[in-house]
Design a protein around this motif. Structure first.
Motif, PDB file in Angstrom:
ATOM      1  N   GLY A   1      -0.733   3.154 -17.886  1.00 51.92           N
ATOM      2  CA  GLY A   1      -0.595   2.585 -16.614  1.00 51.92           C
ATOM      3  C   GLY A   1      -0.962   3.374 -15.573  1.00 51.92           C
ATOM      4  O   GLY A   1      -0.677   4.599 -15.862  1.00 51.92           O
ATOM      5  N   CYS A   2      -1.590   2.918 -14.459  1.00 55.24           N
ATOM      6  CA  CYS A   2      -2.101   3.830 -13.398  1.00 55.24           C
ATOM      7  C   CYS A   2      -1.777   3.296 -11.972  1.00 55.24           C
ATOM      8  O   CYS A   2      -1.974   2.398 -11.851  1.00 55.24           O
ATOM      9  N   VAL A   3      -1.547   4.468 -11.310  1.00 59.10           N
ATOM     10  CA  VAL A   3      -1.528   4.117  -9.816  1.00 59.10           C
ATOM     11  C   VAL A   3      -2.507   4.955  -9.024  1.00 59.10           C
ATOM     12  O   VAL A   3      -2.632   6.256  -9.222  1.00 59.10           O
ATOM     13  N   LEU A   4      -3.433   4.476  -8.295  1.00 53.58           N
ATOM     14  CA  LEU A   4      -4.452   5.170  -7.593  1.00 53.58           C
ATOM     15  C   LEU A   4      -4.265   5.433  -6.093  1.00 53.58           C
ATOM     16  O   LEU A   4      -3.891   4.427  -5.279  1.00 53.58           O
ATOM     17  N   VAL A   5      -3.978   6.420  -5.751  1.00 47.02           N
ATOM     18  CA  VAL A   5      -3.529   6.597  -4.178  1.00 47.02           C
ATOM     19  C   VAL A   5      -4.632   7.436  -3.606  1.00 47.02           C
ATOM     20  O   VAL A   5      -5.018   8.648  -3.766  1.00 47.02           O
TER      21      VAL A   5
ATOM     22  N   HIS B   1      -3.558   0.067  -6.565  1.00 46.15           N
ATOM     23  CA  HIS B   1      -4.480   0.766  -5.605  1.00 46.15           C
ATOM     24  C   HIS B   1      -3.535   0.933  -4.380  1.00 46.15           C
ATOM     25  O   HIS B   1      -3.497   0.007  -3.753  1.00 46.15           O
ATOM     26  N   VAL B   2      -3.062   2.237  -4.060  1.00 46.89           N
ATOM     27  CA  VAL B   2      -2.270   2.289  -2.804  1.00 46.89           C
ATOM     28  C   VAL B   2      -3.290   3.093  -1.896  1.00 46.89           C
ATOM     29  O   VAL B   2      -3.579   3.892  -2.154  1.00 46.89           O
ATOM     30  N   ARG B   3      -3.842   2.144  -1.081  1.00 43.56           N
ATOM     31  CA  ARG B   3      -4.812   2.664  -0.122  1.00 43.56           C
ATOM     32  C   ARG B   3      -4.424   3.480   1.138  1.00 43.56           C
ATOM     33  O   ARG B   3      -4.123   2.983   2.212  1.00 43.56           O
ATOM     34  N   ALA B   4      -4.312   4.733   0.883  1.00 42.78           N
ATOM     35  CA  ALA B   4      -3.667   5.553   1.931  1.00 42.78           C
ATOM     36  C   ALA B   4      -3.968   7.070   1.546  1.00 42.78           C
ATOM     37  O   ALA B   4      -4.137   7.462   0.487  1.00 42.78           O
ATOM     38  N   GLU B   5      -3.832   7.875   2.504  1.00 42.92           N
ATOM     39  CA  GLU B   5      -4.086   9.377   2.270  1.00 42.92           C
ATOM     40  C   GLU B   5      -2.600   9.980   1.661  1.00 42.92           C
ATOM     41  O   GLU B   5      -1.334   9.299   2.204  1.00 42.92           O
ATOM     42  N   PHE B   6      -2.772  11.057   0.824  1.00 40.05           N
ATOM     43  CA  PHE B   6      -1.345  11.551   0.480  1.00 40.05           C
ATOM     44  C   PHE B   6      -1.294  13.140   0.766  1.00 40.05           C
ATOM     45  O   PHE B   6      -2.065  13.672   0.472  1.00 40.05           O
ATOM     46  N   TRP B   7      -0.300  13.214   1.609  1.00 34.44           N
ATOM     47  CA  TRP B   7      -0.218  14.785   1.979  1.00 34.44           C
ATOM     48  C   TRP B   7       1.148  15.263   1.440  1.00 34.44           C
ATOM     49  O   TRP B   7       0.985  16.500   1.219  1.00 34.44           O
ATOM     50  N   SER B   8       2.205  14.632   1.356  1.00 35.62           N
ATOM     51  CA  SER B   8       3.555  15.035   0.732  1.00 35.62           C
ATOM     52  C   SER B   8       4.304  13.921   0.607  1.00 35.62           C
ATOM     53  O   SER B   8       3.940  12.603   0.830  1.00 35.62           O
ATOM     54  N   LEU B   9       5.345  14.253  -0.165  1.00 34.75           N
ATOM     55  CA  LEU B   9       6.578  13.205  -0.494  1.00 34.75           C
ATOM     56  C   LEU B   9       7.195  12.710   0.622  1.00 34.75           C
ATOM     57  O   LEU B   9       7.905  11.853   0.850  1.00 34.75           O
ATOM     58  N   ASP B  10       7.137  13.649   1.678  1.00 34.11           N
ATOM     59  CA  ASP B  10       7.821  13.187   3.033  1.00 34.11           C
ATOM     60  C   ASP B  10       6.873  12.165   3.886  1.00 34.11           C
ATOM     61  O   ASP B  10       6.573  12.623   4.834  1.00 34.11           O
ATOM     62  N   SER B  11       6.585  11.229   3.208  1.00 31.65           N
ATOM     63  CA  SER B  11       5.771  10.054   3.939  1.00 31.65           C
ATOM     64  C   SER B  11       6.062   8.735   3.309  1.00 31.65           C
ATOM     65  O   SER B  11       6.637   8.788   2.211  1.00 31.65           O
TER      66      SER B  11
END
Length: 495
Positions: free
Chosen positions: A269-273, A389-399
């Motif tokens: 299982g996979c989630v692509l961010v 597919h979560v189409r977004a940038e990942f910078w931190s858990l605080d988002s």
């Protein structure tokens, strides 16, 4: 004096952003100024760039000779807008005798030290080889005539046949390249090829680590790095032997090649961010066709049927994003040409973590939006490993994306050459107390000036970056995988 001050500000901004600046004078700065059209650009790193310029007026050298060709060497940052076809203005001083004596190149032109390179007019869209007529008609907004765009150029600006370049007779009756090269053209083309090979050798040497146990001759090509990394993660973290369903979060995974390896080829299982759209390569499409033929048969085994249904999720995801993907590709190609806007440049530029909460809390899209038809009508779908597919940038858990990730509770966070997100992956994994594996690549010292090594120095090199990341937790381990390029893995397992 006021005008000169405005120009200096414009020069500084042009260097920082690479945007278009209209110069109002040809004098000032570090020396005499010249204008011309860029013919070639070679970026050798942050502190060294060579720009070949065909000048409007002849440059007067110390020997009294005039030439319109300038080979500009600069140690300043040169924006991406400085590309073949763009018109620029630059300050120049002739190189000294000692530096010219060490040069082995005998091209006819003036070798100068340049500074304050300013873009007068961006490159025409016709200079971009991969821009097709259909793309211009769909996304170009009618600003240019698509019929004026030439066909894509070949890999060599000389257009010569490779056999001719080697001094052999071409035996391909359908060859469309040139065979009637002059001796001078052959000499220039061979020298250009040798310089390219030398740059490639230097790049490979720069990527090699003294601790790497894999010899260069024994390494696989970069194109299979995602497969090797996925297989290593599956074995290292026991993703297939776990008693419960596992989920891998692939952060900043680009077009999704690594996620495809995890999900379709390994059944995890996979989630692509990732903010970019998912795309399938011709080989992945062929894999889907083969899996469909085997899995759709009435006597298909459960493993074959589940593999087919997993691939259907990817095809559905790619098809839903096809139009957006084409538009983004067009933006990347033309971001620094005459039809681009400031928004286009910002969309393709490397960015630092945002400080605005509205950006961190922004809404994001999830794909696939609909269940594929093959899965909706299949009883075996309940056993299919999930993919999102979560189409977004990942910078931190605080988002907003971080909150989504915490709700999904992934078992492992991974990143293959995740660029700016590499540190964020490690920080998130440590905060969630889950395993992670990253293959660091670019350092981005200008985007992250706050980073410091354990000794207090700035993080400016690849080795500094590795040292900085390993210092985050004593449980972080290191290893190397047998593929070319950046192949050092930082990982942490959790019992």
């Amino acid at each position: 004096m006021a005008t000169m001050g405005v120009e200096r500000v414009a020069f500084a901004r042009a260097r920082q952003r690479g945007t278009v600046v209209r110069a109002r004078a040809d004098e000032g700065g570090g020396g005499r100024r010249a204008r011309g059209t860029v013919r070639r650009v070679a970026r050798m790193g942050r502190g060294l760039t060579f720009v070949d310029v065909e000048c409007d007026d002849a440059l007067k050298t110390r020997g009294g000779r005039g030439t319109s060709t300038a080979f500009v060497k600069t140690s300043e940052r040169v924006g991406r807008g400085v590309r073949p076809g763009a018109r620029v203005s630059f300050a120049w001083t002739e190189q000294d005798e000692a530096e010219r004596a060490t040069r082995r190149d005998d091209r006819d032109g003036a070798y100068v030290d340049g500074s304050e390179i300013v873009i007068l007019d961006p490159a025409p869209v016709m200079s971009v080889a991969n821009v097709r007529k259909e793309m211009l008609e769909r996304f170009g907004g009618g600003l240019i005539d698509p019929s004026s765009v030439g066909s894509a150029r070949g890999m060599s600006s000389f257009g010569l046949c490779k056999a001719t370049l080697r001094g052999e007779q071409c035996r391909d009756p359908n060859c469309v390249r040139r065979h009637d090269a002059s001796d001078e053209e052959l000499r220039l083309a061979r020298e250009s090829r040798e310089r390219a090979r030398e740059r490639s050798r230097r790049a490979i040497e720069a990527e090699r680590s003294d601790d790497d146990p894999h010899g260069e001759a024994n390494k696989e090509a970069k194109c299979v790095s995602d497969r090797l990394f996925a297989e290593w993660c599956v074995e290292t973290f026991g993703l297939k032997t776990s008693e419960k369903d596992t989920l891998v979060a692939d952060i900043a995974g680009g077009s999704g090649t690594l996620s495809f390896e995890f999900h379709v080829n390994n059944g995890v299982g996979c989630v692509l961010v990732e903010p970019r759209c998912v795309s399938l390569t011709p080989r992945q499409r062929a894999t889907w066709n083969n899996l469909r033929r085997r899995g759709a048969r009435e006597d298909a085994k459960p493993a074959a049927r589940e593999a087919w249904l997993r691939s259907e999720l990817w095809v559905k995801c790619a098809d839903e994003q096809n139009e957006t993907r084409m538009k983004e590709h067009f933006t990347r190609l033309t971001a620094y040409t005459e039809i681009a806007t400031d928004e286009d440049v910002n969309a393709v530029s490397a960015a630092a973590p945002p400080s605005d909460r509205s950006v961190l809390d922004a809404h994001f899209e999830e794909f696939p939006r609909a269940v594929p038809r093959a899965i909706a009508g299949c009883d075996a779908a309940v056993n299919v490993a999930p993919f999102t597919h979560v189409r977004a940038e990942f910078w931190s858990l605080d988002s907003s994306v971080g909150e989504k990730l915490k709700r999904m509770r992934p078992d492992v966070l991974v990143g293959m050459h995740a660029d700016q997100a590499t540190e964020a992956i490690i920080d998130a994994a440590l905060a969630l107390n889950v395993g992670f594996a990253v293959v660091p690549c670019c350092t981005f010292p200008e985007l992250f000036p706050h980073r410091r090594t354990p000794t207090g120095g700035p993080v400016s090199s690849y080795s500094d970056f590795i040292e900085y990341l390993c210092a985050k937790d004593p449980s972080i381990q290191r290893t190397f995988l047998p593929f070319k390029g950046r192949n050092q893995v930082l990982f942490r397992t959790v019992d």
